[in-house]
Design a protein around this motif. Structure first.
Motif: not given
Length: 235
Positions: A69, A134-138
């Motif tokens: 990313e 993922s449950d969180a933002k990269a």
């Protein structure tokens, strides 16, 4: 993903975690931590060809460079080296994404866990994707908001600023057209569109370059083994 196997965090504490530091290239594909590096098979391999890591993940290093990313960006303390002053800095532009993990063709320091390189999306570089949910933002670094959308934004900023038209000698529209024409000579053939759009100094001599090299090699009538040829280059 590989806590003790070819892993960046582990290698900071234990040098043996980086295969390049402790393993001959001929041994990269062997053992429980084997990976498709150093031309082990001279091509990409199916996922699952090697044992999983201790965390259960397959193919987290080698085989294909991993698109990330992150836009290519300087690490803390970055300084330009006088011997190669234009390797990194022209690419801190928001249009280059980082690739990590190495590919089947990565040798030497390019097979190291510390290797981080950068390319534009149109550049064919034995790259692929490793998908992780993922449950969180990269926690990615974007020089412009978004990854590919950020690259488009970076391009549009340059286009909008007429003063920068001739400033980027590192990558021009002509060079981009040449790269695309070299690697994708059949693009647009079904639609009757030239693979290189007409522009000043169009590199028509560069069309079908890989195919013409292959034909030259075939004309030499080399001894055949697996009917494959390895093309190594950086353009």
């Amino acid at each position: 993903m590989r806590p003790k196997e070819h892993d960046l965090e582990a290698s900071r504490k234990d040098v043996s975690a980086d295969k390049v530091m402790v393993t001959p290239g001929s041994e990269f594909a062997k053992g429980a931590t084997g990976a498709n590096l150093n031309l082990a098979f001279s091509s990409q391999n199916p996922v699952g060809s090697f044992p999983p890591s201790t965390s259960g993940h397959f193919d987290v290093t080698g085989n294909a460079w991993e698109w990330t990313e992150d836009h290519f960006n300087p690490l803390k303390g970055f300084e330009v080296h006088h011997v190669y002053d234009d390797f990194s800095t022209p690419c801190f532009d928001g249009k280059h994404s980082m690739i990590v993990g190495g590919s089947f063709i990565s040798t030497g320091d390019e097979a190291s866990v510390y290797a981080r390189f950068h390319f534009r999306p149109h550049f064919l570089q034995h790259s692929g994707f490793r998908l992780v949910a993922s449950d969180a933002k990269a926690p990615a670094t974007h020089l412009y908001p978004g990854n590919f959308s950020g690259q488009a934004a970076a391009r549009d900023v340059v286009v909008a600023d007429d003063t920068n038209d001739d400033s980027n000698v590192y990558e021009s529209e002509e060079l981009l057209g040449m790269y695309l024409g070299l690697h994708f000579p059949s693009s647009g053939s079904d639609e009757g569109i030239s693979s290189i759009l007409n522009h000043k100094n169009s590199p028509l001599h560069g069309l079908s370059f890989p195919q013409r090299v292959a034909q030259l090699l075939n004309d030499l009538q080399p001894q055949r083994t697996n009917n494959r040829a390895l093309d190594i280059g950086c353009a």
